[in-house]
Design a protein around this motif. Structure first.
Motif, PDB file in Angstrom:
ATOM      1  N   LEU A 106     -12.764 -21.735 -10.510  1.00 35.12           N
ATOM      2  CA  LEU A 106     -12.744 -21.574 -11.960  1.00 35.12           C
ATOM      3  C   LEU A 106     -13.325 -22.803 -12.654  1.00 35.12           C
ATOM      4  N   SER A 107     -13.020 -23.993 -12.129  1.00 36.66           N
ATOM      5  CA  SER A 107     -13.531 -25.228 -12.737  1.00 36.66           C
ATOM      6  C   SER A 107     -15.052 -25.328 -12.614  1.00 36.66           C
ATOM      7  N   ARG A 108     -15.605 -24.596 -11.660  1.00 41.10           N
ATOM      8  CA  ARG A 108     -17.058 -24.601 -11.465  1.00 41.10           C
ATOM      9  C   ARG A 108     -17.733 -23.462 -12.221  1.00 41.10           C
ATOM     10  N   GLY A 109     -16.948 -22.716 -12.983  1.00 39.85           N
ATOM     11  CA  GLY A 109     -17.510 -21.654 -13.802  1.00 39.85           C
ATOM     12  C   GLY A 109     -17.632 -20.316 -13.122  1.00 39.85           C
ATOM     13  N   LEU A 110     -17.038 -20.167 -11.943  1.00 39.26           N
ATOM     14  CA  LEU A 110     -17.073 -18.892 -11.242  1.00 39.26           C
ATOM     15  C   LEU A 110     -15.910 -18.013 -11.680  1.00 39.26           C
ATOM     16  N   ASP A 111     -16.159 -16.712 -11.683  1.00 35.22           N
ATOM     17  CA  ASP A 111     -15.061 -15.768 -11.847  1.00 35.22           C
ATOM     18  C   ASP A 111     -14.332 -15.630 -10.514  1.00 35.22           C
ATOM     19  N   VAL A 112     -13.054 -15.332 -10.592  1.00 32.88           N
ATOM     20  CA  VAL A 112     -12.225 -15.201  -9.396  1.00 32.88           C
ATOM     21  C   VAL A 112     -11.544 -13.847  -9.393  1.00 32.88           C
ATOM     22  N   GLU A 113     -11.587 -13.165  -8.247  1.00 31.55           N
ATOM     23  CA  GLU A 113     -10.762 -11.983  -8.058  1.00 31.55           C
ATOM     24  C   GLU A 113      -9.667 -12.345  -7.069  1.00 31.55           C
ATOM     25  N   ALA A 114      -8.434 -11.991  -7.431  1.00 29.53           N
ATOM     26  CA  ALA A 114      -7.260 -12.405  -6.672  1.00 29.53           C
ATOM     27  C   ALA A 114      -6.860 -11.333  -5.679  1.00 29.53           C
ATOM     28  N   GLY A 115      -6.960 -11.646  -4.401  1.00 27.62           N
ATOM     29  CA  GLY A 115      -6.594 -10.698  -3.360  1.00 27.62           C
ATOM     30  C   GLY A 115      -5.118 -10.800  -3.006  1.00 27.62           C
ATOM     31  N   LEU A 116      -4.407  -9.677  -3.165  1.00 24.83           N
ATOM     32  CA  LEU A 116      -2.980  -9.629  -2.865  1.00 24.83           C
ATOM     33  C   LEU A 116      -2.741  -8.622  -1.746  1.00 24.83           C
ATOM     34  N   SER A 117      -2.444  -9.119  -0.557  1.00 27.35           N
ATOM     35  CA  SER A 117      -2.256  -8.240   0.591  1.00 27.35           C
ATOM     36  C   SER A 117      -0.803  -7.894   0.846  1.00 27.35           C
ATOM     37  N   ALA A 119       3.619  -8.760  -0.784  1.00 32.63           N
ATOM     38  CA  ALA A 119       4.445  -9.260  -1.889  1.00 32.63           C
ATOM     39  C   ALA A 119       4.472 -10.783  -1.935  1.00 32.63           C
ATOM     40  N   ASP A 120       4.393 -11.437  -0.779  1.00 28.65           N
ATOM     41  CA  ASP A 120       4.374 -12.902  -0.773  1.00 28.65           C
ATOM     42  C   ASP A 120       3.135 -13.425  -1.492  1.00 28.65           C
ATOM     43  N   ALA A 121       2.003 -12.784  -1.244  1.00 22.05           N
ATOM     44  CA  ALA A 121       0.767 -13.183  -1.932  1.00 22.05           C
ATOM     45  C   ALA A 121       0.895 -12.961  -3.431  1.00 22.05           C
ATOM     46  N   ALA A 122       1.524 -11.850  -3.803  1.00 26.06           N
ATOM     47  CA  ALA A 122       1.724 -11.563  -5.228  1.00 26.06           C
ATOM     48  C   ALA A 122       2.622 -12.611  -5.869  1.00 26.06           C
ATOM     49  N   GLU A 123       3.616 -13.080  -5.138  1.00 17.80           N
ATOM     50  CA  GLU A 123       4.520 -14.108  -5.656  1.00 17.80           C
ATOM     51  C   GLU A 123       3.757 -15.410  -5.906  1.00 17.80           C
ATOM     52  N   VAL A 124       2.893 -15.786  -4.984  1.00 13.83           N
ATOM     53  CA  VAL A 124       2.072 -16.987  -5.163  1.00 13.83           C
ATOM     54  C   VAL A 124       1.174 -16.816  -6.384  1.00 13.83           C
ATOM     55  N   PHE A 125       0.590 -15.650  -6.529  1.00 13.73           N
ATOM     56  CA  PHE A 125      -0.281 -15.369  -7.667  1.00 13.73           C
ATOM     57  C   PHE A 125       0.476 -15.483  -8.984  1.00 13.73           C
ATOM     58  N   VAL A 126       1.657 -14.916  -9.032  1.00 14.81           N
ATOM     59  CA  VAL A 126       2.464 -14.981 -10.249  1.00 14.81           C
ATOM     60  C   VAL A 126       2.777 -16.428 -10.602  1.00 14.81           C
ATOM     61  N   ARG A 127       3.195 -17.194  -9.620  1.00 14.34           N
ATOM     62  CA  ARG A 127       3.575 -18.596  -9.868  1.00 14.34           C
ATOM     63  C   ARG A 127       2.378 -19.457 -10.239  1.00 14.34           C
ATOM     64  N   SER A 128       1.185 -19.041  -9.849  1.00  9.78           N
ATOM     65  CA  SER A 128      -0.006 -19.857 -10.090  1.00  9.78           C
ATOM     66  C   SER A 128      -0.362 -19.970 -11.565  1.00  9.78           C
ATOM     67  N   GLY A 129       0.017 -18.973 -12.360  1.00 14.26           N
ATOM     68  CA  GLY A 129      -0.343 -18.971 -13.768  1.00 14.26           C
ATOM     69  C   GLY A 129      -1.819 -18.673 -14.026  1.00 14.26           C
ATOM     70  N   LEU A 130      -2.505 -18.103 -13.034  1.00 16.46           N
ATOM     71  CA  LEU A 130      -3.942 -17.882 -13.146  1.00 16.46           C
ATOM     72  C   LEU A 130      -4.328 -16.460 -13.534  1.00 16.46           C
ATOM     73  N   ALA A 131      -3.351 -15.598 -13.725  1.00 15.05           N
ATOM     74  CA  ALA A 131      -3.653 -14.178 -13.952  1.00 15.05           C
ATOM     75  C   ALA A 131      -4.661 -13.955 -15.079  1.00 15.05           C
ATOM     76  N   ILE A 156       4.140  -4.887  -4.336  1.00 16.15           N
ATOM     77  CA  ILE A 156       3.266  -5.734  -5.165  1.00 16.15           C
ATOM     78  C   ILE A 156       3.340  -5.301  -6.622  1.00 16.15           C
ATOM     79  N   GLU A 157       3.258  -4.004  -6.855  1.00 19.62           N
ATOM     80  CA  GLU A 157       3.333  -3.487  -8.225  1.00 19.62           C
ATOM     81  C   GLU A 157       4.667  -3.858  -8.881  1.00 19.62           C
ATOM     82  N   LYS A 158       5.751  -3.740  -8.119  1.00 21.76           N
ATOM     83  CA  LYS A 158       7.076  -4.063  -8.660  1.00 21.76           C
ATOM     84  C   LYS A 158       7.138  -5.513  -9.114  1.00 21.76           C
ATOM     85  N   LEU A 159       6.580  -6.408  -8.304  1.00 20.14           N
ATOM     86  CA  LEU A 159       6.620  -7.823  -8.649  1.00 20.14           C
ATOM     87  C   LEU A 159       5.739  -8.122  -9.863  1.00 20.14           C
TER      88      LEU A 159
END
Length: 230
Positions: A106-117, A119-131, A156-159
């Motif tokens: 993101l700092s380099r100006g790229l768009d990011v798509e977040a891969g969630l495989s 619930a643990d990955a979804a938890e990391v994503f939520v905590r990251s604040g990057l949504a 994942i949807e539930k989280l």
């Protein structure tokens, strides 16, 4: 690739390959090496330009999967060295260093798509604040039994729903299966109003079990299913 875009694909997700057998920022197979990224993107964009494909459909993204370069620091160093940038990059939030990698992209100006495989990955994503800064969320269960894969999707949807207030605005969601679940999961994506993806990375076969000729045939079938679902 051009044929895939002409068949109806909105974006191309690709895995950069190396032309050398040297270790380092890649391998003889997939690579994050700056020279390989530059060479690949230059070739892809040249083909698109020659085919006069432009505009929002001409979006090229690459993977940053940890299987390419397992050491987190080396992976970050490789991405920092990129001189020619893709339009977006996929980050698997189940992998070590995912949040740092996403922030770097993101700092380099790229768009990011977040891969969630899962619930643990979804938890990391939520905590990251990057949504709000990501262009899309990929829900991509790895289980090969459809019911087990759907359990992961629901987890994942539930989280994400639980934290919906803090995730707003949540970017568009794309749902896809892998191998045995690709085509049935696509029907689930339609039912939920999610975006879809398909390609030889995910499956080698058509819905009837016959081997797909190429990515174009897979994309064309997916577009046919989209239109029949409308």
């Amino acid at each position: 690739m051009v044929a895939c875009l002409n068949a109806g694909a909105d974006a191309i997700h690709l895995h950069v390959r190396s032309t050398s057998s040297d270790e380092g920022a890649g391998s003889e197979k997939e690579s994050l090496n700056a020279e390989d990224v530059t060479r690949t993107l230059a070739a892809v964009r040249s083909v698109c330009e020659q085919a006069q494909i432009a505009g929002p459909k001409n979006v090229i993204g690459v993977t940053t999967g940890a299987w390419i370069l397992p050491d987190t620091n080396q992976r970050l160093q490789a991405v920092r060295a990129w001189e020619v940038l893709p339009d977006f990059a996929s980050v698997n939030f189940v992998e070590d260093g995912a949040v740092e990698l996403a922030n770097l992209l993101l700092s380099r100006g790229l768009d990011v798509e977040a891969g969630l495989s899962d619930a643990d990955a979804a938890e990391v994503f939520v905590r990251s604040g990057l949504a709000a800064r990501c262009i899309r969320v990929l829900i991509e269960p790895q289980e090969q039994e459809i019911e087990r894969a759907l359990e992961t999707v629901r987890a994942i949807e539930k989280l994400l729903n639980k934290h919906s207030a803090e995730l707003r605005p949540l970017p568009p969601t794309l749902l896809h299966g892998t191998e045995a679940t690709v085509w049935p999961m696509m029907d689930v994506a339609f039912a939920r109003g999610y975006d879809i993806r398909v390609g030889l990375e995910d499956t080698l076969v058509m819905p009837d079990g016959k081997l797909a000729k190429d990515n174009v045939e897979l994309v064309a079938e997916a577009i046919r299913k989209v239109r029949s679902d409308e």
